[in-house]
Design a protein around this motif. Structure first.
Motif, PDB file in Angstrom:
ATOM      1  N   ALA A 178       0.650  -1.121   0.236  1.00  0.00           N
ATOM      2  CA  ALA A 178       0.092   0.045  -0.109  1.00  0.00           C
ATOM      3  C   ALA A 178       0.817   1.383   0.019  1.00  0.00           C
ATOM      4  N   MET A 179       1.927   1.201   0.766  1.00  0.00           N
ATOM      5  CA  MET A 179       2.923   2.289   0.740  1.00  0.00           C
ATOM      6  C   MET A 179       3.488   2.433  -0.538  1.00  0.00           C
ATOM      7  N   ALA A 180       3.987   1.529  -1.234  1.00  0.00           N
ATOM      8  CA  ALA A 180       4.489   1.524  -2.551  1.00  0.00           C
ATOM      9  C   ALA A 180       3.441   2.037  -3.362  1.00  0.00           C
ATOM     10  N   ASN A 181       2.275   1.495  -3.540  1.00  0.00           N
ATOM     11  CA  ASN A 181       1.098   1.950  -4.496  1.00  0.00           C
ATOM     12  C   ASN A 181       1.027   3.324  -4.249  1.00  0.00           C
ATOM     13  N   GLY A 182       0.759   3.914  -3.032  1.00  0.00           N
ATOM     14  CA  GLY A 182       0.659   5.203  -2.653  1.00  0.00           C
ATOM     15  C   GLY A 182       1.735   6.271  -3.264  1.00  0.00           C
ATOM     16  N   LEU A 183       2.833   5.778  -3.184  1.00  0.00           N
ATOM     17  CA  LEU A 183       3.949   6.451  -3.628  1.00  0.00           C
ATOM     18  C   LEU A 183       3.925   6.748  -5.140  1.00  0.00           C
ATOM     19  N   ILE A 184       3.811   5.502  -5.714  1.00  0.00           N
ATOM     20  CA  ILE A 184       3.853   5.402  -7.142  1.00  0.00           C
ATOM     21  C   ILE A 184       2.608   6.402  -7.668  1.00  0.00           C
ATOM     22  N   TYR A 185       1.360   6.319  -7.079  1.00  0.00           N
ATOM     23  CA  TYR A 185       0.431   7.028  -7.398  1.00  0.00           C
ATOM     24  C   TYR A 185       0.397   8.546  -7.348  1.00  0.00           C
ATOM     25  N   ALA A 186       0.859   8.819  -5.955  1.00  0.00           N
ATOM     26  CA  ALA A 186       1.121  10.112  -5.807  1.00  0.00           C
ATOM     27  C   ALA A 186       1.990  11.015  -6.633  1.00  0.00           C
ATOM     28  N   LEU A 187       3.367  10.082  -6.947  1.00  0.00           N
ATOM     29  CA  LEU A 187       4.503  10.797  -7.580  1.00  0.00           C
ATOM     30  C   LEU A 187       4.074  11.058  -8.970  1.00  0.00           C
ATOM     31  N   SER A 188       3.601  10.009  -9.686  1.00  0.00           N
ATOM     32  CA  SER A 188       3.249   9.845 -10.878  1.00  0.00           C
ATOM     33  C   SER A 188       2.108  11.057 -11.176  1.00  0.00           C
ATOM     34  N   ALA A 189       1.090  10.860 -10.398  1.00  0.00           N
ATOM     35  CA  ALA A 189       0.094  11.934 -10.653  1.00  0.00           C
ATOM     36  C   ALA A 189       0.448  13.464 -10.489  1.00  0.00           C
ATOM     37  N   ILE A 190       1.324  13.767  -9.625  1.00  0.00           N
ATOM     38  CA  ILE A 190       2.020  15.069  -9.551  1.00  0.00           C
ATOM     39  C   ILE A 190       2.659  15.509 -10.461  1.00  0.00           C
ATOM     40  N   VAL A 191       3.722  14.424 -10.693  1.00  0.00           N
ATOM     41  CA  VAL A 191       4.566  14.991 -12.116  1.00  0.00           C
ATOM     42  C   VAL A 191       3.693  15.154 -13.242  1.00  0.00           C
ATOM     43  N   LEU A 192       2.777  14.374 -13.508  1.00  0.00           N
ATOM     44  CA  LEU A 192       2.070  14.409 -14.807  1.00  0.00           C
ATOM     45  C   LEU A 192       1.149  15.836 -14.698  1.00  0.00           C
ATOM     46  N   GLN A 193       0.455  16.033 -13.506  1.00  0.00           N
ATOM     47  CA  GLN A 193      -0.319  17.405 -13.426  1.00  0.00           C
ATOM     48  C   GLN A 193       0.458  18.614 -13.288  1.00  0.00           C
ATOM     49  N   VAL A 194       1.917  18.495 -12.953  1.00  0.00           N
ATOM     50  CA  VAL A 194       2.560  19.674 -12.878  1.00  0.00           C
ATOM     51  C   VAL A 194       3.106  20.118 -14.241  1.00  0.00           C
ATOM     52  N   VAL A 195       3.581  18.853 -15.053  1.00  0.00           N
ATOM     53  CA  VAL A 195       4.246  19.136 -16.333  1.00  0.00           C
ATOM     54  C   VAL A 195       2.949  19.571 -17.318  1.00  0.00           C
ATOM     55  N   ILE A 196       1.869  18.647 -17.137  1.00  0.00           N
ATOM     56  CA  ILE A 196       0.815  19.000 -18.229  1.00  0.00           C
ATOM     57  C   ILE A 196       0.243  20.159 -17.950  1.00  0.00           C
ATOM     58  N   GLY A 197       0.121  20.654 -16.598  1.00  0.00           N
ATOM     59  CA  GLY A 197      -0.456  21.807 -16.077  1.00  0.00           C
ATOM     60  C   GLY A 197       0.297  22.985 -16.383  1.00  0.00           C
ATOM     61  N   ILE A 198       1.667  23.106 -16.470  1.00  0.00           N
ATOM     62  CA  ILE A 198       2.400  24.240 -16.969  1.00  0.00           C
ATOM     63  C   ILE A 198       2.127  24.422 -18.587  1.00  0.00           C
ATOM     64  N   ALA A 199       2.232  23.124 -19.229  1.00  0.00           N
ATOM     65  CA  ALA A 199       2.229  23.294 -20.756  1.00  0.00           C
ATOM     66  C   ALA A 199       0.872  23.963 -21.000  1.00  0.00           C
ATOM     67  N   PHE A 200      -0.275  23.290 -20.534  1.00  0.00           N
ATOM     68  CA  PHE A 200      -1.551  24.176 -20.976  1.00  0.00           C
ATOM     69  C   PHE A 200      -1.640  25.539 -20.282  1.00  0.00           C
ATOM     70  N   ALA A 201      -1.089  25.805 -19.330  1.00  0.00           N
ATOM     71  CA  ALA A 201      -0.777  27.242 -18.871  1.00  0.00           C
ATOM     72  C   ALA A 201      -0.076  28.144 -19.867  1.00  0.00           C
ATOM     73  N   MET A 202       0.965  27.460 -20.356  1.00  0.00           N
ATOM     74  CA  MET A 202       1.706  28.193 -21.584  1.00  0.00           C
ATOM     75  C   MET A 202       0.876  28.428 -22.610  1.00  0.00           C
ATOM     76  N   VAL A 203       0.155  27.519 -23.160  1.00  0.00           N
ATOM     77  CA  VAL A 203      -0.591  27.329 -24.434  1.00  0.00           C
ATOM     78  C   VAL A 203      -1.832  28.576 -24.090  1.00  0.00           C
ATOM     79  N   LEU A 204      -2.456  28.500 -22.740  1.00  0.00           N
ATOM     80  CA  LEU A 204      -3.524  29.376 -22.634  1.00  0.00           C
ATOM     81  C   LEU A 204      -3.098  30.744 -22.610  1.00  0.00           C
ATOM     82  N   ASN A 205      -1.846  31.046 -22.287  1.00  0.00           N
ATOM     83  CA  ASN A 205      -1.161  32.358 -21.939  1.00  0.00           C
ATOM     84  C   ASN A 205      -0.930  32.982 -23.265  1.00  0.00           C
ATOM     85  N   GLN A 206      -0.798  32.281 -24.214  1.00  0.00           N
ATOM     86  CA  GLN A 206      -0.719  32.896 -25.762  1.00  0.00           C
ATOM     87  C   GLN A 206      -1.942  33.682 -26.110  1.00  0.00           C
ATOM     88  N   PRO A 207      -1.904  34.685 -26.720  1.00  0.00           N
ATOM     89  CA  PRO A 207      -3.026  35.325 -27.365  1.00  0.00           C
ATOM     90  C   PRO A 207      -3.713  34.440 -28.416  1.00  0.00           C
TER      91      PRO A 207
END
Ligand SMILES: Nc1ncnc2c1ncn2[C@@H]1O[C@H](COP(=O)(O)OP(=O)(O)OP(=O)(O)O)[C@@H](O)[C@H]1O
Ligand SMILES: [Mg+2]
Lengths: 289, 359
Positions: free
Chosen positions: A66-95
Motif C-alpha cells: 500500500a505504501m509503494a502503491n501510494g508513492l507511485i500513485y502520488a508521484l506520477s500523478a503530481i509529476v504529470l499534473q505539474v508538467v501538463i498543467g504548465i504546458a496547458f498554462a503556457m498555451v492558454l497564456n498565448q493570445p
C-alpha cells in the motif's frame, strides 16, 4: 496599534483556533489514541495494547505494498499534473481567438464533483461501449481492460486524477505566468536565448514561488486522496491500487480492526508530515523573487 | 561596429499608425538620440530596430545586413531597458554572462569580458549579489554592463535613466557619454528629456505623432528649428511665439502683432519676406534682454531659479524672458526688451520655418 476593531480580530483568531482544535486536532488525537488500543468495533470497549497495532500492521505485506502503491500513485500523478498543467498554462497564456472561452472550459473538470468525474470516467472506460474503449479499439490498440488488470488499473486511476486536478495547476501557473514582466522575455531574446533557453532561464525560475506552493498542495492532496480511487477501483484489482488511506479505511470499516486502521492512518500521517517538513526546509515558502 | 539605416519604417497597431515612414541613418560610432513627447513612437521605433516589434513596412539595415525580418537574437544588438529587466534569480555575474553563454562563448573569454565590463562600470564588488540587493543606480550599471559585455553592433537604450533621481541621472548620463567614447559603437538612445538629448547626442532626431520632425546636431536643431513644434520642444524655458504679419515701414520689414512691432532688419530669414504675409515669430526667452530702450513690457511675475530668473511679461502679447538674477527686475515694473534680429525665428502659418531652415 490598538483599535476599536481589535475584538473582531481576536474573535476570529480564537474562534478559528477553537474550530481547528475541535474538528482537526480532535480527530487526529482520537485516531492516535485509537491506534494504541485494540477494539473489534466502534462500540466495543477498547483495550490498551501500546504499540502492538503498529507492530502488527507493519509486518503485513499489504502495508508495504500500500505504501509503494501510494508513492507511485502520488508521484506520477503530481509529476504529470505539474508538467501538463504548465504546458496547458503556457498555451492558454498565448493570445488566440476564443482564449477566454477555452480558459473557462479548461477549468471545468476541477469544478465538477469527484463522484461525477469518477462515474463519467467509468462510463468512458466501459469495456464495451465506452468512448475511450472504442477509440482505443479503432486505433488498433485492442480492448484495453481499464480497471481489470493491475497495471492498467493503476494507470487509469492516475489518468483520472490527472484529468481532475491538472486544471488546478493550470490556473495557478497561468496566474504566475501573467505576473512575469514582459521585459524579462525581451531581455532574454535580445541576449540571444531561444524558446527553450527562455523557458529554463526566465519562465521556470519566475514560476518557482508558485510551483513550490502548487507542488506542496498537490502532494498533500494526492497522498491522502481517497474518493477517486475508492469510487473507481476500491483498491483493486488484487490490491494494485490500494494505498494507505484505502488500507486504513478497509481495516477500520470492513475488517472492524479499528486499532489497526488507526495505526495505518497515523503512520501515513507521520510520513506525510516528515515529507512536508523536508520539502519546506528545501524550498522555504517565504523566499522572495 | 556598424551603421544602422531605417528606410520608410512604419508601424501600425490595429489600423492606427504610430510610426510613419521613418527614414534615418545612424553612422558607425554615432550617438543618435530619439526625442519627443510621450506617445510619439520613440520606443516603438527602437523596439523595431531591436526586433521586439515587427515592422508594418519599410526596411531596417544594420551595416549591410537587412535585418527587417530577423529575430532579435540574430541582429547582434544589445538593449538597456527602462526598468533594467535584470534576471531576478541570477547573480550580477550570471546576468552579465548570460548573453555570452547563449552565444556559446568560451568560459575563459566570458570571465575575461565580464571582468572587463565590471571594471569599466566599477561594479566588481557587486558581482555575487542578486539584483534585489542593489540600488537603482547599481541596477542601472549592471544593465549597462550586460549590454557592454556583448560587444554588439549597436547599443539601444530606452529611457534608461528615467527611474533614477535627478542627481543620479546626471551622473549616469556622464557615465554613458564616457562609455560611448571608450567603446565607440553606435548607440541609439530614446528619451523624452531634451536636456539628455542635447548633452548626449552627436545628433538628435525629434519626433512627434510618429513622424520625424527634424534630424541634426543638437545645436543646429536649437539654432535652426525646422518648425514650431521643434522650436518649442527643444530649449527650456520654451520659446515665445507670437502670431502676426509682415509689414513694411520705410521699405524695411517689420513684424507686427497688435501693438507689438519688431524690426526685422538683419533677421536670418529676412530675405524672402513680403508685406502682408502672415507669420509666427519665435524668440527664445534667453535671447530677450533687458535694455534701456526697446519693446516696453510689464513684469507680471518673477520666477527666481538661482543664477537666473524667468520673467513673465506682458508686451501686448505674453512673453517669457530669462535674465540674470542681478538685473534687479521686480514684479510690477515696466521694462524695455531688446531682441536681437539674428535671434528671431520666423515660421509660416503651416508651422514650417521660413527659408527652409533645418531640414
Ligand atoms: N502594443 C501596442 N498596441 C497598441 N498600441 C500601442 C502598442 N504599443 C504602443 N502603442 C501606441 O503607440 C504609440 C507610441 O508608443 P511608444 O511607446 O512608442 O511611445 P513613446 O514615444 O515611447 O512614449 P513614452 O515617452 O511615453 O515612452 C502610443 O500612442 C501607444 O499608445
Ligand atoms: Mg517609451
Amino acid at each position: 496599534m490598538r483599535s476599536r476593531y481589535d475584538w473582531v480580530i481576536w474573535t476570529f483568531f480564537w474562534g478559528g483556533l477553537a474550530l481547528t482544535a475541535l474538528f482537526v486536532g480532535g480527530p487526529v488525537l482520537n485516531a492516535i489514541w485509537l491506534s494504541l488500543h485494540q477494539a473489534s468495533s466502534f462500540i466495543a470497549e477498547p483495550k490498551f495494547v501500546g504499540l502492538g497495532n503498529y507492530a502488527r500492521v507493519v509486518q503485513e505485506p499489504e502495508f508495504w505494498s500500500a505504501m509503494a502503491n501510494g508513492l507511485i500513485y502520488a508521484l506520477s500523478a503530481i509529476v504529470l499534473q505539474v508538467v501538463i498543467g504548465i504546458a496547458f498554462a503556457m498555451v492558454l497564456n498565448q493570445p488566440f481567438f476564443g482564449q477566454r472561452l477555452v480558459r473557462g472550459l479548461a477549468t471545468l473538470p476541477y469544478l465538477l464533483p469527484t463522484v461525477v468525474v469518477a462515474l463519467t470516467f467509468q462510463w468512458l472506460a466501459d469495456g464495451s461501449v465506452g468512448l475511450l474503449t472504442v477509440i482505443a479499439r479503432d486505433l488498433g490498440l485492442g480492448t484495453i481492460p481499464w480497471f481489470e488488470q493491475p497495471a492498467t488499473a493503476r494507470a487509469s486511476v492516475i489518468l483520472a486524477s490527472v484529468w481532475l486536478w491538472t486544471p488546478f495547476v493550470t490556473i495557478c501557473v497561468l496566474a504566475g505566468l501573467q505576473s512575469i514582466p514582459p521585459a524579462l522575455y525581451e531581455a532574454a531574446k535580445v541576449d540571444g536565448a531561444g524558446p527553450v533557453s527562455i523557458f529554463f532561464h526566465v519562465t521556470l525560475p519566475q514560476l518557482k514561488p508558485v510551483l513550490t506552493v502548487v507542488v506542496l498542495l498537490r502532494a498533500i492532496w494526492m497522498f491522502n486522496k481517497f474518493d477517486v480511487i475508492w469510487l473507481l477501483t476500491k483498491g483493486g484489482p488484487l490490491g494494485a491500487t490500494e494505498h494507505l488511506p484505502i488500507l486504513a479505511y478497509k481495516r477500520a470499516f470492513s475488517l472492524f480492526d479499528v486499532g489497526g486502521g488507526a495505526a495505518v492512518a497515523t503512520v501515513s500521517f507521520l510520513i506525510l508530515m516528515a515529507a512536508v517538513s523536508t520539502y519546506l526546509w528545501m524550498f522555504p515558502l517565504e523566499e522572495k523573487r | 561596429m556598424a551603421s544602422v539605416t531605417l528606410e520608410g519604417v512604419t508601424k501600425s497597431f490595429a489600423g492606427l499608425t504610430v510610426v510613419q515612414s521613418v527614414d534615418l541613418a545612424i553612422a558607425e560610432g554615432e550617438f543618435m538620440v530619439l526625442v519627443g513627447p510621450s506617445g510619439c513612437g520613440k520606443s516603438t521605433t527602437l523596439r523595431m530596430i531591436a526586433g521586439l516589434e515587427e515592422t508594418s513596412g519599410g526596411t531596417i539595415r544594420i551595416g549591410a545586413r537587412d535585418v527587417t525580418q530577423l529575430e532579435p537574437r540574430e541582429r547582434n544588438i544589445a538593449m538597456v531597458f527602462q526598468n533594467y529587466a535584470l534576471y531576478p534569480h541570477k547573480s550580477v555575474r550570471e546576468n552579465l554572462a548570460f548573453g555570452l553563454k547563449m552565444r556559446g562563448t568560451g568560459k575563459a573569454e566570458i570571465e575575461q569580458r565580464v571582468a572587463r565590463a565590471a571594471a569599466m562600470l566599477k561594479i566588481e564588488p557587486l558581482l555575487a549579489r542578486k539584483p534585489r540587493q542593489l540600488s537603482g543606480g547599481q541596477m542601472q550599471r549592471v544593465a549597462l554592463g550586460r549590454a557592454l559585455v556583448r560587444e554588439p553592433d549597436v547599443f539601444l537604450f530606452d529611457e534608461p535613466l528615467s527611474n533614477l533621481d535627478a542627481k543620479m541621472r546626471v551622473h549616469m548620463r556622464d557615465e554613458i557619454a564616457r562609455l560611448h567614447r571608450e567603446v565607440g559603437t553606435a548607440m541609439i538612445y530614446v528619451t523624452h528629456d531634451q536636456v539628455e538629448a542635447m548633452t548626449l547626442g552627436d545628433r538628435i532626431c525629434v519626433m512627434k505623432d510618429g513622424v520625424v520632425q527634424q534630424v541634426g546636431r543638437p545645436l543646429d536643431v536649437y539654432d535652426r528649428p525646422a518648425n514650431t513644434f521643434v522650436a518649442g520642444f527643444i530649449g527650456s524655458p520654451e520659446m515665445n511665439f507670437a502670431d502676426g504679419e509682415i509689414a513694411s515701414e520705410d521699405g524695411r520689414p517689420v513684424f507686427r502683432s497688435g501693438p507689438l512691432a519688431l524690426p526685422l532688419d538683419g533677421a536670418r530669414q529676412g530675405a524672402a519676406l513680403e508685406p502682408g504675409q502672415p507669420v509666427t515669430l519665435g524668440i527664445r526667452p534667453e535671447h530677450l534682454t533687458v535694455a534701456a530702450t526697446g519693446l516696453p513690457a510689464r513684469v507680471l511675475h518673477v520666477e527666481r531659479m538661482g543664477a537666473e530668473s524667468v520673467l513673465q511679461l506682458d508686451a501686448g502679447v505674453g512673453l517669457r524672458a530669462l535674465v540674470d538674477r542681478d538685473d534687479g527686475v521686480e514684479e510690477g515694473d515696466t521694462i524695455h526688451l531688446a531682441a536681437p534680429a539674428n535671434r528671431l525665428h520666423l515660421f509660416g502659418r503651416d508651422g514650417l520655418a521660413l527659408g527652409g531652415a533645418g531640414r
